[in-house]
Design a protein around this motif. Structure first.
Motif, PDB file in Angstrom:
ATOM      1  N   PRO A  77       2.195  15.857  -5.033  1.00  0.00           N
ATOM      2  CA  PRO A  77       1.774  17.267  -4.936  1.00  0.00           C
ATOM      3  C   PRO A  77       2.801  18.147  -4.231  1.00  0.00           C
ATOM      4  N   VAL A  78       3.469  17.600  -3.196  1.00  0.00           N
ATOM      5  CA  VAL A  78       4.560  18.307  -2.518  1.00  0.00           C
ATOM      6  C   VAL A  78       5.610  17.266  -2.153  1.00  0.00           C
ATOM      7  N   ASP A  79       6.784  17.744  -1.786  1.00  0.00           N
ATOM      8  CA  ASP A  79       7.857  16.834  -1.387  1.00  0.00           C
ATOM      9  C   ASP A  79       7.424  16.015  -0.177  1.00  0.00           C
ATOM     10  N   GLY A  80       7.597  14.700  -0.267  1.00  0.00           N
ATOM     11  CA  GLY A  80       7.285  13.821   0.853  1.00  0.00           C
ATOM     12  C   GLY A  80       5.894  13.236   0.834  1.00  0.00           C
ATOM     13  N   VAL A  81       5.060  13.636  -0.135  1.00  0.00           N
ATOM     14  CA  VAL A  81       3.684  13.131  -0.219  1.00  0.00           C
ATOM     15  C   VAL A  81       3.498  12.437  -1.564  1.00  0.00           C
ATOM     16  N   THR A  82       2.955  11.223  -1.518  1.00  0.00           N
ATOM     17  CA  THR A  82       2.677  10.454  -2.728  1.00  0.00           C
ATOM     18  C   THR A  82       1.212  10.039  -2.721  1.00  0.00           C
ATOM     19  N   LEU A  83       0.538  10.217  -3.859  1.00  0.00           N
ATOM     20  CA  LEU A  83      -0.888   9.899  -3.966  1.00  0.00           C
ATOM     21  C   LEU A  83      -1.127   9.035  -5.198  1.00  0.00           C
ATOM     22  N   TYR A  84      -1.959   7.982  -4.987  1.00  0.00           N
ATOM     23  CA  TYR A  84      -2.308   7.091  -6.101  1.00  0.00           C
ATOM     24  C   TYR A  84      -3.812   6.833  -6.051  1.00  0.00           C
ATOM     25  N   ILE A  85      -4.469   6.956  -7.216  1.00  0.00           N
ATOM     26  CA  ILE A  85      -5.903   6.679  -7.343  1.00  0.00           C
ATOM     27  C   ILE A  85      -6.075   5.703  -8.508  1.00  0.00           C
ATOM     28  N   ARG A  86      -6.672   4.538  -8.209  1.00  0.00           N
ATOM     29  CA  ARG A  86      -6.826   3.548  -9.278  1.00  0.00           C
ATOM     30  C   ARG A  86      -7.849   4.006 -10.304  1.00  0.00           C
ATOM     31  N   GLU A  87      -8.978   4.569  -9.821  1.00  0.00           N
ATOM     32  CA  GLU A  87     -10.054   4.929 -10.741  1.00  0.00           C
ATOM     33  C   GLU A  87     -10.892   6.030 -10.122  1.00  0.00           C
ATOM     34  N   ASP A 100     -10.058   2.949  -4.589  1.00  0.00           N
ATOM     35  CA  ASP A 100      -8.760   2.336  -4.276  1.00  0.00           C
ATOM     36  C   ASP A 100      -7.651   3.398  -4.231  1.00  0.00           C
ATOM     37  N   ILE A 101      -7.651   4.139  -3.123  1.00  0.00           N
ATOM     38  CA  ILE A 101      -6.727   5.246  -2.975  1.00  0.00           C
ATOM     39  C   ILE A 101      -5.568   4.866  -2.051  1.00  0.00           C
ATOM     40  N   PHE A 102      -4.389   5.381  -2.384  1.00  0.00           N
ATOM     41  CA  PHE A 102      -3.189   5.186  -1.576  1.00  0.00           C
ATOM     42  C   PHE A 102      -2.560   6.560  -1.334  1.00  0.00           C
ATOM     43  N   LEU A 103      -2.274   6.848  -0.062  1.00  0.00           N
ATOM     44  CA  LEU A 103      -1.676   8.144   0.297  1.00  0.00           C
ATOM     45  C   LEU A 103      -0.533   7.918   1.271  1.00  0.00           C
ATOM     46  N   THR A 106      -4.597   3.780   3.164  1.00  0.00           N
ATOM     47  CA  THR A 106      -5.225   3.109   2.027  1.00  0.00           C
ATOM     48  C   THR A 106      -6.722   3.028   2.300  1.00  0.00           C
ATOM     49  N   ALA A 107      -7.520   3.169   1.251  1.00  0.00           N
ATOM     50  CA  ALA A 107      -8.973   3.133   1.420  1.00  0.00           C
ATOM     51  C   ALA A 107      -9.626   2.628   0.142  1.00  0.00           C
ATOM     52  N   LYS A 108     -10.807   2.019   0.315  1.00  0.00           N
ATOM     53  CA  LYS A 108     -11.535   1.509  -0.842  1.00  0.00           C
ATOM     54  C   LYS A 108     -12.091   2.643  -1.698  1.00  0.00           C
ATOM     55  N   LYS A 109     -12.510   3.715  -1.043  1.00  0.00           N
ATOM     56  CA  LYS A 109     -13.002   4.866  -1.798  1.00  0.00           C
ATOM     57  C   LYS A 109     -12.814   6.136  -0.973  1.00  0.00           C
ATOM     58  N   ALA A 110     -12.889   7.269  -1.644  1.00  0.00           N
ATOM     59  CA  ALA A 110     -12.710   8.559  -0.964  1.00  0.00           C
ATOM     60  C   ALA A 110     -13.447   9.647  -1.739  1.00  0.00           C
ATOM     61  N   GLY A 136     -10.861   1.920   5.264  1.00  0.00           N
ATOM     62  CA  GLY A 136      -9.443   1.860   4.959  1.00  0.00           C
ATOM     63  C   GLY A 136      -8.580   1.487   6.140  1.00  0.00           C
ATOM     64  N   LEU A 137      -7.293   1.646   5.942  1.00  0.00           N
ATOM     65  CA  LEU A 137      -6.284   1.287   6.939  1.00  0.00           C
ATOM     66  C   LEU A 137      -5.252   2.405   7.034  1.00  0.00           C
ATOM     67  N   ALA A 138      -4.944   2.790   8.268  1.00  0.00           N
ATOM     68  CA  ALA A 138      -3.919   3.804   8.527  1.00  0.00           C
ATOM     69  C   ALA A 138      -2.718   3.134   9.177  1.00  0.00           C
ATOM     70  N   GLN A 139      -1.527   3.405   8.637  1.00  0.00           N
ATOM     71  CA  GLN A 139      -0.299   2.822   9.164  1.00  0.00           C
ATOM     72  C   GLN A 139       0.650   3.942   9.585  1.00  0.00           C
ATOM     73  N   PHE A 140       1.218   3.781  10.800  1.00  0.00           N
ATOM     74  CA  PHE A 140       2.117   4.793  11.345  1.00  0.00           C
ATOM     75  C   PHE A 140       3.447   4.126  11.679  1.00  0.00           C
ATOM     76  N   LEU A 141       4.519   4.577  11.062  1.00  0.00           N
ATOM     77  CA  LEU A 141       5.847   4.006  11.275  1.00  0.00           C
ATOM     78  C   LEU A 141       6.718   4.986  12.036  1.00  0.00           C
ATOM     79  N   ASN A 142       7.176   4.554  13.235  1.00  0.00           N
ATOM     80  CA  ASN A 142       8.112   5.354  14.007  1.00  0.00           C
ATOM     81  C   ASN A 142       9.511   5.143  13.428  1.00  0.00           C
ATOM     82  N   VAL A 143      10.091   6.196  12.897  1.00  0.00           N
ATOM     83  CA  VAL A 143      11.369   6.079  12.186  1.00  0.00           C
ATOM     84  C   VAL A 143      12.485   5.618  13.126  1.00  0.00           C
TER      85      VAL A 143
END
Length: 399
Positions: free
Chosen positions: A165-175, A184-187, A200-204, A220-227
């Motif tokens: 939707p914008v630079d730096g953001v990726t979204l995936y929805i299985r169904e 099964d969402i991935f953001l 990641t989450a089972k539903k949204a 779901g699960l939230a992951q934070f990566l310190n660059v």
């Protein structure tokens, strides 16, 4: 122009009023059209870039463009009325028509009558715009913005593919289920240079709120990566709210602004309106009165364009010095108008301040017309010289 053309013979002086009024309205329409086009093009270019980038059609662009026209017209009416009055007065002066009118007994106040009628016409037009058309168009504009935002959000809901939707953001929805659940969402959000976020989450679900659309993720699960340190932190959640309004390139509909509220509600704002706009009661009431002051101010600009030129009298070289002085007077009145509005917004007992600039403008024009009614120093010197020459001439003889 002869006396017959001006309509002074037979007492038919109203023909001159109609003639001058028609010239004022004609030039007001011309200047208004030119100024509206100039300001409209500036706003329309921004709208075009915004709407076309969001995949909207040309018809949507034209619809949005039409909605901004009333607000543009309100801004240019005082300018156009001033320009029309200056142009007509200057032309009548250069073609000696004002000289003929004054020779027929028309004083400055009498000559100002068609200008006053013209100013009242522009004021009525302004009242209709500020009290009805502008709030109506602004409300519809906000509603259509919200609809467009919803359409943009719907573009995100694509099954089985990665969208950006914008630079730096990726979204995936299985169904997407028939009930509207996102399964099964991935953001991934990498807009922050120091942190990367992955959800990641089972539903949204996507919910509409007053503050804009929200993505509610469950189980779901939230992951934070310190660059910098490359340290990864993970957190499980039962539900998590993510603001997706930041992903939309178009404006989001929400609370009303002052321009979207009708005048009766501004003059007596309920508590809900105060909370909605974030403004004080004094500020809203001042804005409501300012709409009336704007209409009266258009009369002042027209009268100033006329009176500042008529006081100079006839000149074969034009009245450009008086035009500059008239521009300066209007600029000072506009500055006073803005200053008084700011003061009135802070104190309920000072609402009358929004009318100060208009009142000062009316007084200024009356004073100038009184001065124009009196003989100028040049006329007085010419009269004294004529009297001296007559006193030196023997009675019944030739000097």
């Amino acid at each position: 122009m002869t006396h017959n053309m001006l309509g002074f013979t037979g007492g038919n002086v109203a023909r001159f009023d109609r003639y001058m009024l028609s010239q004022l309205i004609l030039l007001f329409g011309f200047y208004g059209l030119v100024l509206v086009l100039l300001f409209w093009v500036n706003r329309a270019v921004q709208l075009f870039d915004q709407l076309i980038a969001n995949g909207q059609t040309a018809m949507v662009f034209l619809e949005f463009s039409a909605m901004i026209v009333p607000g543009v017209i309100v801004f240019i009416i005082p300018i156009a009325s001033f320009a029309a009055a200056v142009s007509v007065t200057n032309r009548l002066n250069s073609e000696s028509e004002l000289v003929v009118a004054q020779a027929a007994g028309f004083g400055p106040f009498r000559l100002a009558r068609p200008v006053l009628v013209f100013g009242i016409f522009t004021a009525l037009f302004m009242l209709i715009l500020t009290h009805v058309l502008v709030p109506m168009s602004q409300l519809r504009f906000a509603e259509r913005q919200a609809e467009i935002a919803e359409n943009i959000t719907a573009r995100f809901l694509t099954e089985g593919s990665f969208v950006h939707p914008v630079d730096g953001v990726t979204l995936y929805i299985r169904e997407i289920s028939p009930s509207g659940e996102l399964l099964d969402i991935f953001l991934s959000d990498e807009r922050d240079a120091t942190q990367k976020y992955t959800y990641t989450a089972k539903k949204a679900l996507i919910l509409r709120t007053d503050a804009g659309p929200r993505l509610i993720m469950f189980d779901g699960l939230a992951q934070f990566l310190n660059v910098k340190s490359q340290r990864l932190s993970t957190t499980g959640f039962k539900n998590f709210t993510y603001d997706i309004s930041a992903l939309l390139t178009g404006p989001i509909g929400g609370n009303r602004t002052v321009t979207q509220i009708y005048t009766p509600e501004l003059l007596n704002p309920p508590t809900a309106t105060l909370s909605e706009t974030g403004e004080t009661r004094e500020a809203l009431r001042a804005e409501g009165h300012f709409r009336n002051a704007q209409a009266l101010y258009s009369i002042v600009t027209a009268m100033t364009g006329f009176s500042m030129l008529i006081v100079a009298g006839f000149s074969r070289f034009g009245l450009w010095r008086q035009v500059v002085l008239a521009l300066g007077a209007v600029a000072l009145l506009q500055t006073l108008d803005n200053t008084m509005l700011d003061m009135a917004r802070r104190n309920a007992s000072q609402l009358w301040l929004v009318y100060v600039a208009t009142g000062v403008g009316f007084i200024l024009n009356i004073v100038i017309l009184i001065l124009a009614s009196r003989p100028s120093p040049r006329d007085m010197r010419r009269r004294r010289r004529t009297l001296r020459e007559m006193s030196r001439t023997p009675a019944g003889g030739v000097a």
